[in-house]
Design a protein around this motif. Structure first.
Motif, PDB file in Angstrom:
ATOM      1  N   HIS A  99       0.893  -1.101   0.038  1.00 52.51           N
ATOM      2  CA  HIS A  99      -0.095   0.137  -0.108  1.00 52.51           C
ATOM      3  C   HIS A  99       0.852   1.436  -0.015  1.00 52.51           C
ATOM      4  CE1 HIS A  99      -4.062   2.115   0.363  1.00 52.51           C
ATOM      5  NE2 HIS A  99      -3.198   2.917   1.151  1.00 52.51           N
ATOM      6  N   LEU A 100       1.960   1.272   0.820  1.00 56.77           N
ATOM      7  CA  LEU A 100       2.753   2.268   0.743  1.00 56.77           C
ATOM      8  C   LEU A 100       3.395   2.672  -0.592  1.00 56.77           C
ATOM      9  CD1 LEU A 100       4.271   4.378   2.486  1.00 56.77           C
ATOM     10  CD2 LEU A 100       6.027   2.790   2.973  1.00 56.77           C
ATOM     11  N   ASP A 101       3.795   1.642  -1.039  1.00 53.75           N
ATOM     12  CA  ASP A 101       4.358   1.779  -2.804  1.00 53.75           C
ATOM     13  C   ASP A 101       3.296   2.406  -3.622  1.00 53.75           C
ATOM     14  OD1 ASP A 101       6.606   1.145  -3.970  1.00 53.75           O
ATOM     15  OD2 ASP A 101       5.395  -0.374  -5.444  1.00 53.75           O
ATOM     16  N   LYS A 102       2.077   2.087  -3.525  1.00 53.83           N
ATOM     17  CA  LYS A 102       1.060   2.640  -4.282  1.00 53.83           C
ATOM     18  C   LYS A 102       0.952   4.257  -4.139  1.00 53.83           C
ATOM     19  CE  LYS A 102      -1.824  -1.082  -3.707  1.00 53.83           C
ATOM     20  NZ  LYS A 102      -3.278  -1.557  -3.457  1.00 53.83           N
ATOM     21  N   VAL A 103       0.846   4.429  -2.639  1.00 54.67           N
ATOM     22  CA  VAL A 103       0.662   5.846  -2.244  1.00 54.67           C
ATOM     23  C   VAL A 103       1.766   6.610  -2.646  1.00 54.67           C
ATOM     24  CG1 VAL A 103       0.623   7.283  -0.337  1.00 54.67           C
ATOM     25  CG2 VAL A 103      -0.884   5.283  -0.280  1.00 54.67           C
ATOM     26  N   LEU A 104       3.240   6.191  -2.435  1.00 54.72           N
ATOM     27  CA  LEU A 104       4.367   6.940  -2.744  1.00 54.72           C
ATOM     28  C   LEU A 104       4.408   7.118  -4.424  1.00 54.72           C
ATOM     29  CD1 LEU A 104       6.857   5.527  -0.481  1.00 54.72           C
ATOM     30  CD2 LEU A 104       5.854   8.006  -0.434  1.00 54.72           C
ATOM     31  N   THR A 105       3.705   6.178  -5.049  1.00 53.72           N
ATOM     32  CA  THR A 105       3.821   6.511  -6.691  1.00 53.72           C
ATOM     33  C   THR A 105       2.954   7.765  -6.877  1.00 53.72           C
ATOM     34  OG1 THR A 105       3.840   3.913  -6.960  1.00 53.72           O
ATOM     35  CG2 THR A 105       2.924   5.284  -8.781  1.00 53.72           C
ATOM     36  N   LYS A 106       2.047   8.038  -6.060  1.00 56.20           N
ATOM     37  CA  LYS A 106       1.065   9.274  -6.582  1.00 56.20           C
ATOM     38  C   LYS A 106       1.663  10.577  -5.712  1.00 56.20           C
ATOM     39  CE  LYS A 106      -2.818   5.860  -6.464  1.00 56.20           C
ATOM     40  NZ  LYS A 106      -3.817   5.718  -5.781  1.00 56.20           N
ATOM     41  N   ALA A 107       2.573  10.319  -5.047  1.00 57.60           N
ATOM     42  CA  ALA A 107       2.851  11.504  -4.132  1.00 57.60           C
ATOM     43  C   ALA A 107       3.774  12.316  -4.720  1.00 57.60           C
ATOM     44  CB  ALA A 107       3.645  10.942  -2.842  1.00 57.60           C
ATOM     45  N   ASN A 108       3.662  13.602  -4.510  1.00 51.72           N
ATOM     46  CA  ASN A 108       4.559  14.647  -4.735  1.00 51.72           C
ATOM     47  C   ASN A 108       5.528  15.193  -3.655  1.00 51.72           C
ATOM     48  OD1 ASN A 108       2.820  16.661  -4.135  1.00 51.72           O
ATOM     49  ND2 ASN A 108       2.113  17.164  -5.863  1.00 51.72           N
ATOM     50  N   THR A 109       4.779  15.200  -2.587  1.00 49.32           N
ATOM     51  CA  THR A 109       5.729  15.597  -1.231  1.00 49.32           C
ATOM     52  C   THR A 109       5.348  14.543  -0.364  1.00 49.32           C
ATOM     53  OG1 THR A 109       5.081  17.923  -2.285  1.00 49.32           O
ATOM     54  CG2 THR A 109       5.644  17.652   0.096  1.00 49.32           C
ATOM     55  N   VAL A 110       6.426  14.484   0.491  1.00 45.82           N
ATOM     56  CA  VAL A 110       6.201  13.625   1.788  1.00 45.82           C
ATOM     57  C   VAL A 110       6.833  14.460   2.968  1.00 45.82           C
ATOM     58  CG1 VAL A 110       7.381  11.577   2.854  1.00 45.82           C
ATOM     59  CG2 VAL A 110       6.541  11.352   0.447  1.00 45.82           C
ATOM     60  N   LEU A 111       6.089  14.458   3.910  1.00 41.72           N
ATOM     61  CA  LEU A 111       6.343  15.266   5.039  1.00 41.72           C
ATOM     62  C   LEU A 111       7.053  14.150   6.115  1.00 41.72           C
ATOM     63  CD1 LEU A 111       3.339  17.461   5.733  1.00 41.72           C
ATOM     64  CD2 LEU A 111       5.317  18.001   4.381  1.00 41.72           C
ATOM     65  N   VAL A 112       8.153  14.404   6.705  1.00 41.70           N
ATOM     66  CA  VAL A 112       8.744  13.733   7.865  1.00 41.70           C
ATOM     67  C   VAL A 112       8.646  14.226   8.915  1.00 41.70           C
ATOM     68  CG1 VAL A 112      10.892  12.389   8.523  1.00 41.70           C
ATOM     69  CG2 VAL A 112      10.304  12.624   6.085  1.00 41.70           C
ATOM     70  N   MET A 113       7.831  13.853   9.921  1.00 36.64           N
ATOM     71  CA  MET A 113       7.595  14.460  11.180  1.00 36.64           C
ATOM     72  C   MET A 113       8.677  14.156  12.162  1.00 36.64           C
ATOM     73  SD  MET A 113       5.015  16.405  10.752  1.00 36.64           S
ATOM     74  CE  MET A 113       3.552  16.450   9.641  1.00 36.64           C
ATOM     75  N   ILE A 114       9.487  15.194  12.521  1.00 39.66           N
ATOM     76  CA  ILE A 114      10.686  14.952  13.505  1.00 39.66           C
ATOM     77  C   ILE A 114      10.394  15.393  14.719  1.00 39.66           C
ATOM     78  CG2 ILE A 114      13.115  15.253  13.753  1.00 39.66           C
ATOM     79  CD1 ILE A 114      13.289  15.200  10.551  1.00 39.66           C
ATOM     80  N   GLY A 115      10.352  14.554  15.863  1.00 43.07           N
ATOM     81  CA  GLY A 115      10.166  14.930  16.969  1.00 43.07           C
ATOM     82  C   GLY A 115      11.407  14.976  17.863  1.00 43.07           C
ATOM     83  N   GLU A 116      11.354  15.249  19.269  1.00 38.68           N
ATOM     84  CA  GLU A 116      12.659  15.454  19.918  1.00 38.68           C
ATOM     85  C   GLU A 116      13.298  13.990  20.120  1.00 38.68           C
ATOM     86  OE1 GLU A 116      12.749  18.859  23.166  1.00 38.68           O
ATOM     87  OE2 GLU A 116      10.412  17.584  22.930  1.00 38.68           O
ATOM     88  N   GLN A 117      12.382  13.022  20.147  1.00 40.60           N
ATOM     89  CA  GLN A 117      12.845  11.696  20.222  1.00 40.60           C
ATOM     90  C   GLN A 117      12.895  10.710  18.745  1.00 40.60           C
ATOM     91  OE1 GLN A 117      14.213  10.620  23.064  1.00 40.60           O
ATOM     92  NE2 GLN A 117      13.745  12.753  23.800  1.00 40.60           N
ATOM     93  N   TRP A 118      12.486  11.609  17.848  1.00 41.60           N
ATOM     94  CA  TRP A 118      12.601  10.597  16.463  1.00 41.60           C
ATOM     95  C   TRP A 118      13.802   9.835  16.035  1.00 41.60           C
ATOM     96  CZ3 TRP A 118      14.873  11.332  11.641  1.00 41.60           C
ATOM     97  CH2 TRP A 118      14.500  10.541  10.768  1.00 41.60           C
TER      98      TRP A 118
END
Length: 133
Positions: free
Chosen positions: A32-51
């Motif tokens: 499913h992730l592969d399908k979603v990334l095929t359509k994505a033009n931007t990915v947000l990486v949420m980086i918290g203090e413990q990430w």
């Protein structure tokens, strides 16, 4: 979660995907992730203090090539999808040396910080950044 809700409100339900929450039950996460990334033009990486040091029983998650977060980021970087690090609270951008090889280019991405005391303005800056694609 508040960021996710704001993005969905501004961009529409179909334009925003959050890994665990938006994968139908019974679906293979990787497929499913592969399908979603095929359509994505931007990915947000949420980086918290413990990430950077988030761990489970197997050790640091980012060191596990089978960790879904690592896989999602690595695939986005590999496919040259625009990746925007979103720094939460007092989180700092990770250095290349602190990341596994497949994620090291993340350290060179220009991130955006979400300020709790300026939440609405921060979300608007994030939306503006997404719109510049």
């Amino acid at each position: 979660m508040a960021i996710y809700e704001q993005l969905k409100r501004a961009l529409g339900d179909n334009a925003v995907f959050m890994d665990v929450d938006d994968i139908p039950h019974g679906e293979d996460f990787v497929v499913h992730l592969d399908k979603v990334l095929t359509k994505a033009n931007t990915v947000l990486v949420m980086i918290g203090e413990q990430w950077l040091n988030a761990a489970n029983a197997n050790g640091r998650r980012l060191d596990d090539p089978n960790d879904f977060v690592r896989m999602e980021i690595a695939k986005a970087l590999q496919r040259n999808i625009r990746v925007i690090p979103v720094l939460l609270k007092n989180a700092q951008m990770p250095t290349a040396a602190a990341l596994p090889e497949t994620l090291q280019t993340l350290s060179r991405k220009n991130g955006i910080r979400i300020y709790d005391d300026q939440f609405e303005a921060s979300i608007q800056r994030l939306l503006d950044a997404i719109a510049t694609q």
